[in-house]
Design an enzyme around this catalytic site. Sequence first.
Site, short mmCIF file in Angstrom:
data_model
loop_
_atom_site.label_atom_id
_atom_site.label_comp_id
_atom_site.label_asym_id
_atom_site.label_seq_id
_atom_site.Cartn_x
_atom_site.Cartn_y
_atom_site.Cartn_z
N LEU A 24 -0.63 9.89 -6.81
CA LEU A 24 -0.14 8.91 -5.82
C LEU A 24 -0.83 7.55 -5.85
O LEU A 24 -1.64 7.17 -5.22
CB LEU A 24 -0.56 9.51 -4.30
N HIS A 25 -0.18 6.77 -7.01
CA HIS A 25 -0.32 5.47 -7.20
C HIS A 25 0.13 4.50 -6.28
O HIS A 25 0.89 4.91 -5.44
CB HIS A 25 -0.65 5.28 -8.71
N SER A 26 -0.20 3.16 -6.69
CA SER A 26 0.25 2.13 -5.68
C SER A 26 1.93 2.09 -5.44
O SER A 26 2.22 1.97 -4.21
CB SER A 26 -0.03 0.74 -6.10
N ALA A 29 2.85 5.21 -3.18
CA ALA A 29 2.17 5.23 -1.88
C ALA A 29 2.89 4.06 -1.07
O ALA A 29 2.95 4.39 0.07
CB ALA A 29 0.69 4.77 -1.96
#
Length: 96
Positions: A24-26, A29
Amino acid sequence: MAHSIRETPRGLALNLVLTLRGGLHSRPAARLAKAARRYTSDIRCISETGEADAKSMLDLLSLAPAANSQLILLANGDDARAALLDLGGLLADMQE
């Protein structure tokens, strides 16, 4: 994908596995937080590293869940079931 929502003392909960290769990276997210803000319910994301407000991208990033992590989406409010179905579907459909 079938979603199994269960009742808990804190509200409705949905267990899922994060299938994003990069975790769950930027970008995912931000998408998740934006979608969660459409609902009035309190929505939390719980992982083995902690718990975060699902409406806050920065809170979600602080969890840093890796690919194939177990997550629980927890919602409490009038639109909790709809929120969990929508957000669970969103996470399942993300390909990043």
